[in-house]
Design a protein around this motif. Structure first.
Motif, PDB file in Angstrom:
ATOM      1  N   GLY A 197       0.912  -1.216  -0.033  1.00  0.00           N
ATOM      2  CA  GLY A 197       0.205  -0.035   0.081  1.00  0.00           C
ATOM      3  C   GLY A 197       0.742   1.222   0.093  1.00  0.00           C
ATOM      4  N   THR A 198       2.123   1.364  -0.128  1.00  0.00           N
ATOM      5  CA  THR A 198       3.107   2.424  -0.269  1.00  0.00           C
ATOM      6  C   THR A 198       2.626   3.226  -1.571  1.00  0.00           C
ATOM      7  OG1 THR A 198       4.652   1.206  -1.512  1.00  0.00           O
ATOM      8  CG2 THR A 198       4.646   0.961   0.857  1.00  0.00           C
ATOM      9  N   GLY A 199       1.991   2.725  -2.642  1.00  0.00           N
ATOM     10  CA  GLY A 199       1.952   3.519  -4.056  1.00  0.00           C
ATOM     11  C   GLY A 199       3.036   3.304  -4.760  1.00  0.00           C
ATOM     12  N   SER A 200       4.024   2.393  -4.509  1.00  0.00           N
ATOM     13  CA  SER A 200       5.456   2.217  -5.210  1.00  0.00           C
ATOM     14  C   SER A 200       5.098   1.118  -5.992  1.00  0.00           C
ATOM     15  CB  SER A 200       6.466   1.856  -4.197  1.00  0.00           C
ATOM     16  OG  SER A 200       7.791   1.929  -5.092  1.00  0.00           O
ATOM     17  N   PHE A 201       6.004   0.975  -7.185  1.00  0.00           N
ATOM     18  CA  PHE A 201       6.045  -0.125  -8.355  1.00  0.00           C
ATOM     19  C   PHE A 201       7.277  -1.003  -7.779  1.00  0.00           C
ATOM     20  CE2 PHE A 201       3.175   2.986  -9.907  1.00  0.00           C
ATOM     21  CZ  PHE A 201       2.131   2.318 -10.327  1.00  0.00           C
ATOM     22  N   TYR A 202       7.124  -2.265  -8.562  1.00  0.00           N
ATOM     23  CA  TYR A 202       8.461  -3.005  -8.498  1.00  0.00           C
ATOM     24  C   TYR A 202       8.223  -3.883  -9.608  1.00  0.00           C
ATOM     25  CZ  TYR A 202       5.386  -6.932  -6.659  1.00  0.00           C
ATOM     26  OH  TYR A 202       4.335  -7.841  -6.669  1.00  0.00           O
ATOM     27  N   ASN A 203       9.385  -4.511 -10.066  1.00  0.00           N
ATOM     28  CA  ASN A 203       9.437  -5.192 -11.351  1.00  0.00           C
ATOM     29  C   ASN A 203      10.483  -6.373 -11.132  1.00  0.00           C
ATOM     30  OD1 ASN A 203      10.104  -6.361 -14.124  1.00  0.00           O
ATOM     31  ND2 ASN A 203       9.511  -4.386 -14.911  1.00  0.00           N
ATOM     32  N   GLU A 204       9.904  -7.405 -10.948  1.00  0.00           N
ATOM     33  CA  GLU A 204      10.877  -8.695 -10.758  1.00  0.00           C
ATOM     34  C   GLU A 204      11.787  -9.058 -11.690  1.00  0.00           C
ATOM     35  OE1 GLU A 204       7.991 -11.898  -9.494  1.00  0.00           O
ATOM     36  OE2 GLU A 204       8.102 -11.071  -7.224  1.00  0.00           O
ATOM     37  N   GLY A 205      11.313  -9.209 -12.835  1.00  0.00           N
ATOM     38  CA  GLY A 205      12.082  -9.563 -14.192  1.00  0.00           C
ATOM     39  C   GLY A 205      13.253  -8.452 -14.272  1.00  0.00           C
ATOM     40  N   GLU A 206      12.981  -7.100 -14.065  1.00  0.00           N
ATOM     41  CA  GLU A 206      14.229  -6.028 -14.087  1.00  0.00           C
ATOM     42  C   GLU A 206      15.138  -6.474 -12.804  1.00  0.00           C
ATOM     43  OE1 GLU A 206      13.391  -2.143 -14.615  1.00  0.00           O
ATOM     44  OE2 GLU A 206      12.347  -2.045 -16.353  1.00  0.00           O
ATOM     45  N   ALA A 207      14.591  -6.727 -11.876  1.00  0.00           N
ATOM     46  CA  ALA A 207      15.632  -7.152 -10.616  1.00  0.00           C
ATOM     47  C   ALA A 207      16.317  -8.206 -10.950  1.00  0.00           C
ATOM     48  CB  ALA A 207      14.488  -7.381  -9.515  1.00  0.00           C
ATOM     49  N   ASP A 208      15.793  -9.347 -11.690  1.00  0.00           N
ATOM     50  CA  ASP A 208      16.769 -10.354 -12.135  1.00  0.00           C
ATOM     51  C   ASP A 208      17.830  -9.817 -13.037  1.00  0.00           C
ATOM     52  OD1 ASP A 208      15.574 -12.218 -10.463  1.00  0.00           O
ATOM     53  OD2 ASP A 208      14.177 -13.038 -12.079  1.00  0.00           O
ATOM     54  N   ILE A 209      17.511  -8.879 -13.774  1.00  0.00           N
ATOM     55  CA  ILE A 209      18.352  -8.702 -15.274  1.00  0.00           C
ATOM     56  C   ILE A 209      19.473  -7.791 -14.492  1.00  0.00           C
ATOM     57  CG2 ILE A 209      18.629  -7.178 -16.955  1.00  0.00           C
ATOM     58  CD1 ILE A 209      15.838  -8.135 -18.017  1.00  0.00           C
ATOM     59  N   VAL A 210      19.176  -6.847 -13.389  1.00  0.00           N
ATOM     60  CA  VAL A 210      20.158  -6.107 -12.658  1.00  0.00           C
ATOM     61  C   VAL A 210      21.149  -7.104 -11.871  1.00  0.00           C
ATOM     62  CG1 VAL A 210      20.290  -4.638 -10.786  1.00  0.00           C
ATOM     63  CG2 VAL A 210      18.513  -4.014 -12.356  1.00  0.00           C
ATOM     64  N   VAL A 211      20.789  -8.049 -11.313  1.00  0.00           N
ATOM     65  CA  VAL A 211      21.522  -8.944 -10.455  1.00  0.00           C
ATOM     66  C   VAL A 211      22.468  -9.528 -11.475  1.00  0.00           C
ATOM     67  CG1 VAL A 211      21.726 -11.187  -9.140  1.00  0.00           C
ATOM     68  CG2 VAL A 211      19.879  -9.277  -8.622  1.00  0.00           C
ATOM     69  N   GLN A 212      21.990 -10.021 -12.748  1.00  0.00           N
ATOM     70  CA  GLN A 212      23.007 -10.598 -13.501  1.00  0.00           C
ATOM     71  C   GLN A 212      23.961  -9.828 -14.037  1.00  0.00           C
ATOM     72  OE1 GLN A 212      20.661 -12.247 -16.964  1.00  0.00           O
ATOM     73  NE2 GLN A 212      18.884 -12.749 -15.813  1.00  0.00           N
ATOM     74  N   HIS A 213      23.644  -8.342 -14.261  1.00  0.00           N
ATOM     75  CA  HIS A 213      24.594  -7.336 -14.676  1.00  0.00           C
ATOM     76  C   HIS A 213      25.452  -6.996 -13.725  1.00  0.00           C
ATOM     77  CE1 HIS A 213      26.116  -4.601 -17.861  1.00  0.00           C
ATOM     78  NE2 HIS A 213      25.942  -3.783 -16.811  1.00  0.00           N
ATOM     79  N   VAL A 214      25.026  -7.250 -12.508  1.00  0.00           N
ATOM     80  CA  VAL A 214      26.009  -6.934 -11.137  1.00  0.00           C
ATOM     81  C   VAL A 214      27.126  -8.195 -11.308  1.00  0.00           C
ATOM     82  CG1 VAL A 214      26.047  -6.717  -8.773  1.00  0.00           C
ATOM     83  CG2 VAL A 214      24.470  -5.426 -10.074  1.00  0.00           C
TER      84      VAL A 214
END
Length: 921
Positions: free
Chosen positions: A765-782
């Motif tokens: 209920g924070t009004g915020s957004f998240y994207n699990e697929g992008e999170a996986d891609i970020v971890v791969q790139h890190v």
């Protein structure tokens, strides 16, 4: 750019000495190029003593009434009569008090009273129960009763002299009242009204004088005083009521002083300038009130701004500086704290709530002391009077901590209002040291030309001081020579971000090395050991070392004597009196030493709000005031330090994030326009100069910022123009480490959404957004960067959404290899830098909605944090619906690389090529 920037970080000012009611905020920073040993004030913006706004009624004169009748009226009339304690009580008939009014007028007045509950009309009369409600009035009365009791107690114990020195009308009175107000729990659900009412001087004074009268009369009935009207407490109250400042605030007689001509200027011109000042201050005062109300009523949005932490539990408590309670909080289950922009010195409100953060009860106010290095704890210093069982109130209960936004903090709001009042009343007064600055900022083009023709101002460059030594680029040298012109009242230095290795402690060290006498006023916990010797506390402690040694010796001797004569009451009483006098001597010596240290300093480092501290205000006028990061401060806050100096330099980047304004009405009214932004376009830009060379980014990165944000004027220094990750020690040559700009696009053919890469709304209920697929891609790139030899501490991951930041932290925390990678929101990472920056845009939808991603300043901040490598992870089919972001993607395609990316495990079906392959020609 590196050597001419003024990097002034804001720190909460807190005094480690036994001084009464230390200021809430404090600063630190400094102008590097001004090697002249002149007395100047360097301030950092953002965050800001209690000022009493001269709020008033419609100017009508109200009848005076007896104490008994006044009490009854306070519960039935919304515009309570202010008791005049300087004259004998008079009795009025009910017809005098309740004058008949037409029916329509009565209805209108009733409607106005209803509105006042929400807006708390700011007039010069005290507010009654119809304005505040019975519960709030009772809350104020209890606090003022405690304050009145302490007055009488201090007088009985012979300690009234010290209390008299601390007390004063207006601003000073409100400051002294805050600890008593904070010690009484606010009524449930009425916190916003309480926070507004606690800064309304006429209301506080009205309640205090009635409570003091009752306390003194009770003492007289008990035979402890002969005549309550002749007590020192009542005499002091009469002095306050008779003071000019009290009458001005209580009845709002805020007319600017009559102009006699300014600097020899034509009287008509001076009147025109005064008219602009009055129009500006009236408008800004109203906008400040609107924004403060919005901040006090601010709720859900705090989560998105990383201003709230829920599900905390009090672990332990201790006594901190100034006798405040230091309470350590941890997240349930020892989990990591959620992403937060809270930092030491931020004003916060601590409330008991349920597991979802709802149902918050009455609050305690304090400031963040520190954040635990383990990332799982936060320590808060809570304001509380001696003996208050703070820890027991919180023990075993779920707690939430909310940031008190700048204006929601009573001290910040009142200091901003006071600055506007002083600007209106004294801006063009001949004794105002900043009169030339005021005339420049509120005069027209002809006025500025007149100042130059009459040799009162000059806009030319001064001779370059060769003692500065280090070579500068052309734009830096021009900024320096303009700043050295002692006849230039105002200079605006605009430019791109400087390297952040010029941190404030380094600036302090450099200023010390060139022989300047500087004082850093700030929270001791945030001062590095390398420069601790320049903090106010350490300097004072060093000067008092011998005195304190002698003090402790005498104190020990007296305690021994006391232990031997406990049976002799008269002798023991005499020794106790000597001990008390000894303590007073130490406090007096500390105050004298503080004044001596600050008066002899050539550079005083403070925040905008910290500059309103009486310790600084009592000093002589500063030769120069430097405000760094001026683009992030609202204009009223900048006038706090400006009015204390003869000249002013504003430094900042107008293309970085602007001041955060929550109220749309205040934003549209102009509160979000910084003084730096307004002044830079005045008089055809004669006051501004630009720094045009950047020393941080690879040219492929900075060329986009130059074209989009800096009108193509930004150049890259040859030292950084072509640097890449592969140039760092131990980094392998791969296609990633040799790529300064990279777009990892989740877009599917024909613009369809990638499976697993859709945006989701945070269920919390924070009004915020998240994207699990992008999170996986970020971890791969890190991991790709780390396996290529890039140090984890050189990598930063950013996202504009707090829910995504939380998700990324959880994913990276599971990987030991990624220990040291920083994950933060874009806003909280401003002012920082990293070799490699990865940005997760999150938004992926069929509507092309991008939310606040479309804010060009926020995107500029995100991209320009990187030194050698930027990777943007996004769904281009969504992002390209915003024309500004579409141009960013186009720039990456032309100057960098674009790769299709899908979520998956590292080394599996992630990128469509092996990230360890050599660079592709």
């Amino acid at each position: 750019m590196e050597t001419s920037s003024f990097l002034l970080k804001q720190l909460p000012s807190w005094n480690c000495l036994s001084l009464p009611w230390p200021p809430r905020h404090v600063p630190i920073s400094s102008p590097q190029f001004l090697a002249h040993k002149s007395h100047f004030l360097s301030v950092s913006t953002s965050q800001q003593s209690l000022t009493i706004r001269n709020s008033s009624s419609n100017g009508s004169t109200k009848h005076k009434t007896s104490t008994k009748k006044r009490r009854s009226l306070s519960s039935s009339s919304s515009s309570s009569t202010f008791i005049d304690i300087t004259k004998p009580n008079t009795t009025l008939s009910s017809s005098d008090i309740h004058a008949p009014a037409p029916a329509k007028q009565a209805v209108r007045e009733k409607q106005e009273r209803r509105k006042s509950v929400l807006t708390l009309k700011e007039n010069g009369d005290p507010l009654g129960r119809k304005d505040l409600g019975k519960s709030v009035v009772k809350w104020i009365s209890q606090a003022m009763r405690a304050m009145a009791s302490e007055f009488s107690s201090a007088e009985a114990q012979g300690e009234f002299t010290e209390l008299r020195q601390r007390m004063g009308p207006g601003l000073t009175f409100v400051i002294q009242a805050q600890p008593y107000l904070n010690a009484v729990p606010m009524p449930l659900g009425l916190e916003a009204i309480c926070l507004k009412a606690c800064t309304h001087y006429p209301t506080l004074f009205d309640h205090f004088q009635r409570e003091l009268r009752e306390v003194l009369q009770d003492l007289m009935r008990k035979g402890l005083v002969q005549d309550w009207k002749k007590t020192e407490s009542w005499k002091l109250l009469k002095e306050l009521a008779n003071s000019a400042q009290h009458r001005v605030i209580a009845r709002k007689v805020t007319h600017p002083k009559p102009l006699q001509g300014v600097l020899g200027m034509n009287l008509e011109k001076a009147k025109a300038i005064q008219g602009r000042i009055s129009e500006f201050t009236n408008q800004m005062s109203e906008l400040l009130r609107i924004e403060r109300d919005a901040e006090l009523d601010h709720g859900q949005g705090q989560q998105e701004l990383c201003d709230t932490i829920c599900n905390l539990y009090a672990v332990r408590t201790s006594t901190g500086l100034g006798g405040m309670h230091l309470v350590l909080f941890r997240v349930e289950g020892n989990h990591r704290l959620p992403p937060t922009t809270l930092s030491p010195g931020d004003m916060v409100c601590v409330r008991i709530c349920d597991s979802r953060g709802a149902g918050a009860t009455s609050s305690l106010q304090g400031f963040v002391n520190n954040l635990g290095e383990d990332g799982c704890s936060i320590s808060v210093a809570l304001e509380s009077r001696h003996g208050d069982p703070t820890f027991s109130k919180l023990s075993g209960k779920s707690v939430r901590i909310d940031r008190i936004h700048g204006l929601a903090d009573a001290v910040t709001y009142e200091r901003n209002c006071e600055a506007l009042m002083l600007l209106q009343k004294n801006g063009l007064h001949k004794k105002n040291p900043s009169i030339a600055v005021v005339a420049t900022l509120f005069g027209d083009k002809e006025d500025v030309a007149w100042l130059e023709e009459n040799d009162l101002a000059s806009w030319d460059e001064a001779d370059f001081d060769e003692r500065l030594g280090k070579p500068f680029d052309d734009s830096q040298q021009r900024a320096i020579t303009l700043g050295l012109n002692k006849k230039r009242p105002l200079l605006i230095i605009q430019g791109p971000p400087a390297p952040t290795n010029a941190a404030v402690d380094n600036m302090v060290e450099k200023l010390s090395n060139i022989g300047l006498n500087i004082v850093r006023v700030g929270n001791p916990a945030r001062i590095s050991s390398a420069v601790a010797s320049k903090s106010l506390g350490d300097i004072v402690n060093s000067k008092l070392a011998t005195f304190r040694t002698e003090f402790e010796r005498k104190k020990s001797d007296l305690r021994k004597d006391l232990s031997h004569c406990l049976k002799d009451d008269s002798l023991a009483a005499g020794i106790r009196q000597l001990l008390k006098q000894l303590g007073k001597t130490l406090k007096k010596k500390e105050k004298e030493t503080v004044r001596e240290v600050l008066s002899s300093a050539q550079v005083v480092l403070a925040t905008n709000t910290g500059a309103a501290d009486p310790l600084i205000r009592r000093l002589d006028a500063f030769d120069l005031v430097v405000i760094d990061e001026a683009g992030q401060a609202i204009e009223p806050s900048c006038w706090i330090p400006i009015l204390q100096g003869k000249r002013c330099i504003l430094a900042g980047d107008q293309c970085q994030l602007a001041p955060v304004i929550l109220s749309r009405k205040a934003l549209e009214g102009g509160l979000g326009v910084s003084l730096l932004e307004r002044a830079s376009i005045l008089h055809e830009g004669v006051h501004a100069t630009n720094l045009t060379t950047q020393y941080r980014m690879n040219d492929a990165i900075s060329s986009w910022a130059s074209k989009e944000m800096y009108s193509g004027l930004l150049k890259s220094s040859p030292t950084v123009a072509s640097h890449l990750l592969v140039d760092s020690p131990f980094v392998k040559p791969t296609w990633i480490t040799q790529c300064p700009l990279l777009l990892l696009d989740t877009r599917m053919p024909y613009g369809s959404l990638s499976v697993g890469c859709e945006e989701h709304l945070d269920p919390a209920g924070t009004g915020s957004f998240y994207n699990e697929g992008e999170a996986d891609i970020v971890v791969q790139h890190v991991l790709s960067l780390i396996f290529s030899g890039v140090r984890p501490t050189a990598i930063a991951v950013q996202s504009p959404y707090v829910a995504q930041v939380q998700l990324l932290r959880e994913r990276l925390d599971e990987l030991p290899e990624a220990d040291g990678v920083e994950v933060a929101t874009i806003d909280s990472f401003q002012g920082r830098e990293a070799d490699a920056v990865i940005i997760s845009m999150v938004r992926s939808n069929t509507l092309g909605a991008v939310g606040f991603l479309g804010d060009s300043r926020r995107t500029n901040v995100a991209i320009t944090r990187a030194r050698k490598h930027v990777a943007v992870v996004c769904d281009s089919s969504t992002i390209c619906h915003n024309t500004f972001l579409a141009r960013l993607l186009r720039h990456i395609r032309y100057s960098g690389r674009v790769k299709h990316a899908e979520p998956g495990s590292f080394g599996g079906s992630g990128f469509d090529m092996n990230p360890m392959l050599p660079s592709i020609s």
